[in-house]
Scaffold this motif. Structure first.
Motif, PDB file in Angstrom:
ATOM      1  N   UNK A  30       0.559  -1.609   0.148  1.00  0.00           N
ATOM      2  CA  UNK A  30      -0.012  -0.156  -0.375  1.00  0.00           C
ATOM      3  C   UNK A  30       0.918   0.952  -0.028  1.00  0.00           C
ATOM      4  N   UNK A  31       0.448   2.149  -0.766  1.00  0.00           N
ATOM      5  CA  UNK A  31       1.371   3.638  -1.236  1.00  0.00           C
ATOM      6  C   UNK A  31       0.885   4.095  -0.250  1.00  0.00           C
ATOM      7  N   UNK A  32       1.684   5.242   0.639  1.00  0.00           N
ATOM      8  CA  UNK A  32       1.737   5.675   2.297  1.00  0.00           C
ATOM      9  C   UNK A  32       0.597   5.243   2.626  1.00  0.00           C
ATOM     10  N   UNK A  33       1.212   4.312   3.040  1.00  0.00           N
ATOM     11  CA  UNK A  33       0.198   3.208   4.525  1.00  0.00           C
ATOM     12  C   UNK A  33       0.313   3.536   5.748  1.00  0.00           C
ATOM     13  N   UNK A  34       1.319   4.547   5.955  1.00  0.00           N
ATOM     14  CA  UNK A  34       1.603   5.076   7.223  1.00  0.00           C
ATOM     15  C   UNK A  34       0.285   6.684   7.496  1.00  0.00           C
ATOM     16  N   UNK A  79      -2.239   6.729   5.316  1.00  0.00           N
ATOM     17  CA  UNK A  79      -3.969   5.661   5.305  1.00  0.00           C
ATOM     18  C   UNK A  79      -4.288   5.830   6.438  1.00  0.00           C
ATOM     19  N   UNK A  80      -3.174   4.490   7.270  1.00  0.00           N
ATOM     20  CA  UNK A  80      -3.769   4.042   8.718  1.00  0.00           C
ATOM     21  C   UNK A  80      -4.575   5.140   9.624  1.00  0.00           C
ATOM     22  N   UNK A  81      -3.012   6.262   9.815  1.00  0.00           N
ATOM     23  CA  UNK A  81      -3.219   6.619  10.432  1.00  0.00           C
ATOM     24  C   UNK A  81      -4.934   7.790  10.387  1.00  0.00           C
ATOM     25  N   UNK A  82      -4.796   7.697   9.120  1.00  0.00           N
ATOM     26  CA  UNK A  82      -6.465   8.688   8.618  1.00  0.00           C
ATOM     27  C   UNK A  82      -7.412   8.150   9.399  1.00  0.00           C
TER      28      UNK A  82
END
Lengths: 259, 386, 137
Positions: free
Chosen positions: C1-5, C7-10
């Motif tokens: 997943x791109x930008x997983x950090x 996305x998950x934080x969001x």
């Protein structure tokens, strides 16, 4: 024109039905147009008020009726004339009856205080313009307000030719010192005015102002059923010269003045 | 199509943030008004309508005037308006929205506004005004969606849309007529109760709206690649000229009736506006400014060589807009209440919260115009490049 | 997943914000406390079950009946008549035709109305105008 029996019977049948439907309606339509300049007579009660300005003045400076009204209806006292709320108050004659005064009006009449209130008109312009029917005419002629429905658009205030209506520019509840628990207050953002004490009429009692005028002994206010020819009110109107405010507008007020 | 609203130059975003910020301030002020009641305004028991309803009256005219570009183009094949109709319609939509917002902020109980729909009251002109405004908004959104959408795809618009376009013309007339009916049927207010009020409203609308469009067209031409065309702008100027002349003529008619008859009930309201009643003269300088600006602008526009000069045309358009804003957006409503039915003279002037809320709604209108125009211009640019 | 950090934080922030009403009321309130209604003497206009489900509809109906129709007397299914009013004065109205109204018996807004309303988090606007019974009579 030639037609056959079948078509003739169809047309005749429909015409009979149509005439039968119209029959009960036709006299109502005729009655509603009324006489020119006369109030149509109806069944049932039609409440009205007489203000005897001669009797009112005898007590000079008295506010008993207005105070009684404002007290039982939790009307707040707001000293700022721009924002005040008043259901019943005194205006100089020249303001209440602007078409009846002129440069040579007799001494004392122009500035004579006259009680003014909502006139509970037969053809109320306020009811005509209210977009939600928050103000409406009851069968007994009382022009009432439904405080739950009023959206505070103030169109009725623009339409009233008598200046009878007040708006709650702020929350009035904290401004009512002595709350009468038998009647609500209002909230900010709604219009209010005299309601002919509909809540007291429902209990068979006289309006608060009339009761106050009886208690003080001036008896300047008389309330009654205009449709009842034997009532004191109807008899008084028949016998004494009486006027009402701005008659040329066709509103047919039901507050009468004995000058 | 809408992605164009999110891509733009620095200047575009500056406008968005400016208008958005102003709208935010206006919105917060409205919350303050909602919590405290309408006591935060300058209105009173005697003058119970003020700036908000005045703005409704003025911008309903601006909204209706979109018909002035639609009518010649669609009904009479006036090709010069080809690039102007879309600008007009995208002013109409924000203008109608502004009108609705001006009513909303004026209500004492705005949370109950659904009562207008739950309890329809055909005898009330305010009910019909609500119907007319919502209908006009719906019509304009429908028309712009299909006409502009088709243009964007490079196909002709669906044939049935012509019906709605033609419908929008009488509908535009009716939104302003019904707004005039709010006032013109009240026996309590002799200043408003004149048969000439609806024609006056329409005349001033068809002067103010095209004037605004002239200014917007000139701005669009200056700052973007979109040029509505010199002939279109000139035609708007001619429309504004004749409409302003009609408006001034009708004002003259009103003044004649009041002054020549000398009937105090009618005269007093004009006196209040133009000379003041005793000490009450707050509106006098404003009304004279409006009169001078209006007449001067009309004279300028009557001279073809001045009208053909786009700089002078812009000045005249601005003068007309301001003159009519004062007359309709402030003077006309207040003067109906002074003197009151009981003969009282109570003055009115908007308070700071009132101005902030009004500016907020203007800002929202300008924001929407900016966004719509950006989309239109970007789509046209894309089409021209292809 | 791109930008997983991101996305998950969001997602975590979103879930936190959306479930705010739940965890806030647990943290700040007393979730085990149930409404305790002050029970007055006498018989109510309608049955308790009916009132629990429909008191708001009944009041809406009464509002229109009393204000718009001028109808001030309500007949319960069991035949008793009540005076329609959200005020109170302890009187028997209209020559004993109708007995007391709600507020004559439910004499404390705090101990009756507010108990359930606060629990479910509603604020009916009745008391903006109507004078709430304070139970001090």
């Amino acid at each position: 024109m030639s037609t056959n029996r079948r078509d003739f019977l169809k047309v005749a049948g429909c015409s009979l039905l149509g005439a039968g439907a119209l029959a009960p309606v036709a006299p109502r339509i005729a009655a509603a147009s009324g006489g020119h300049g006369e109030t149509a007579k109806r069944e049932g009660k039609r409440w009205a008020l007489i203000v005897d300005t001669k009797k009112c003045l005898e007590k000079g400076g008295c506010q008993a009726c207005a105070d009684a009204c404002h007290k039982v209806h939790n009307v707040p006292h707001i000293p700022d004339a721009k924002r005040e709320i008043k259901w019943l108050w005194k205006e100089p004659y020249k303001h209440a009856f602007p078409t009846q005064v002129h440069a040579f009006t007799e001494d004392g009449l122009k500035d004579k205080p006259v009680l003014v209130l909502c006139n509970h008109c037969e053809n109320p312009p306020c009811v005509k313009v209210c977009p939600t029917k928050a103000t409406f005419k009851r069968d007994d002629g009382v022009i009432t307000m439904d405080m739950h429905r009023c959206i505070g658009c103030r169109y009725c205030m623009a339409a009233c030719p008598y200046g009878s209506r007040s708006f709650n520019w702020k929350d009035p509840k904290p401004l009512v010192a002595q709350k009468d628990p038998t009647f609500p207050t209002r909230t900010k953002g709604v219009v209010e005015k005299c309601n002919f004490c509909a809540e007291r009429l429902a209990q068979g009692r006289a309006p608060a102002c009339v009761e106050a005028s009886q208690n003080t002994g001036c008896n300047a206010l008389m309330f009654g059923d205009l449709n009842d020819a034997s009532s004191g009110l109807a008899q008084t109107l028949k016998g004494r010269h009486n006027i009402r405010r701005k008659p040329f507008l066709g509103t047919e007020p039901h507050v009468f003045y004995l000058i | 199509m809408f992605e164009h609203a999110f891509k733009g130059s620095l200047r575009y975003w500056a406008l968005i943030f400016l208008f958005g910020g102003l709208f935010g301030v206006g919105f917060l002020t409205f919350l303050y008004q909602y919590m405290n009641g309408l006591q935060v305004t300058g209105m009173s028991r005697d003058v119970s309508w003020g700036l908000y309803i005045g703005q409704l009256t003025f911008f309903v005219g601006v909204a209706a005037s979109a018909v002035m570009v639609v009518l010649p183009y669609y009904l009479h094949n006036f090709k010069a308006f080809g690039r102007m109709t879309v600008l007009g319609e995208f002013v109409a939509i924000p203008a109608v929205l502004m009108c609705m917002l001006f009513v909303l902020v004026d209500l004492g109980q705005p949370a109950r506004m659904m009562n207008l729909f739950l309890h329809p009251t055909p005898n009330s002109m305010l009910f019909w005004d609500t119907v007319a405004l919502f209908g006009y908004l719906g019509l304009n959104i429908l028309i712009t969606w299909f006409v502009f959408g088709a243009e964007r795809k490079g196909v002709p618009a669906p044939r049935w849309i012509k019906f709605f376009i033609i419908l929008s013309v009488p509908w535009a007339f009716s939104i302003h007529t019904v707004t005039a009916f709010l006032y013109a049927g009240l026996g309590a207010r002799p200043f408003w109760m004149t048969a000439v009020l609806a024609p006056r409203f329409l005349a001033s609308a068809f002067a103010a709206g095209p004037s605004l469009l002239i200014l917007l067209a000139l701005i669009v031409r200056k700052f973007t690649t979109f040029d509505p065309g010199k002939e279109a702008i000139q035609q708007l100027g001619r429309i504004a000229t004749y409409a302003m002349a009609a408006n001034i003529f009708l004002v003259g008619m009103e003044l004649f009736t009041a002054l020549y008859s000398g009937i105090p009930e009618h005269l007093h309201h004009f006196e209040y506006l133009y000379v003041g009643l005793g000490e009450a003269d707050t509106l006098v300088p404003w009304m004279w400014t409006s009169a001078i600006l209006g007449v001067a602008a009309m004279v300028m526009l009557f001279v073809p060589s001045i009208r053909r000069n786009e700089t002078y045309l812009a000045w005249a358009a601005a003068m007309i807009f301001i003159s009519l804003w004062i007359d309709k957006g402030l003077g006309m409503v207040v003067a109906g209440y002074v003197p009151s039915p009981l003969g009282a003279v109570t003055e009115y002037w908007p308070t700071l919260p009132e101005w902030m809320i009004v500016f907020g709604i203007w800002a929202l209108g300008l924001l929407l115009i900016t966004v719509f125009y950006k989309i239109v211009i970007s789509v046209r640019e894309q089409a021209e490049q292809a | 997943m791109y930008d997983s950090g991101k996305v998950v934080t969001g997602i975590i922030v979103f879930v936190g914000v959306v479930t705010f009403p739940l965890w806030y009321s647990f943290a700040a309130g007393d979730p085990s406390r149930r409404p305790e209604l002050q029970k007055p003497q006498g018989q109510c206009v309608e049955s308790t079950d009916y009132m629990r489900a429909f008191h708001m509809d009944l009041l809406n109906q009464w509002r229109d009946d009393a204000v718009r129709e001028g109808k001030r007397v309500y007949a319960s299914p069991d035949g008793r008549k009540h005076w329609i009013s959200l005020s109170y004065d302890g009187q028997v109205h209209n020559n004993a035709v109708a007995s007391k109204s709600c507020m004559d018996c439910h004499s404390s807004k705090e101990k009756f109305c507010d108990e359930c309303h606060d629990y479910v988090g509603v604020t009916p606007y009745c008391w903006d105008c109507h004078i709430e019974p304070k139970g001090d009579r």
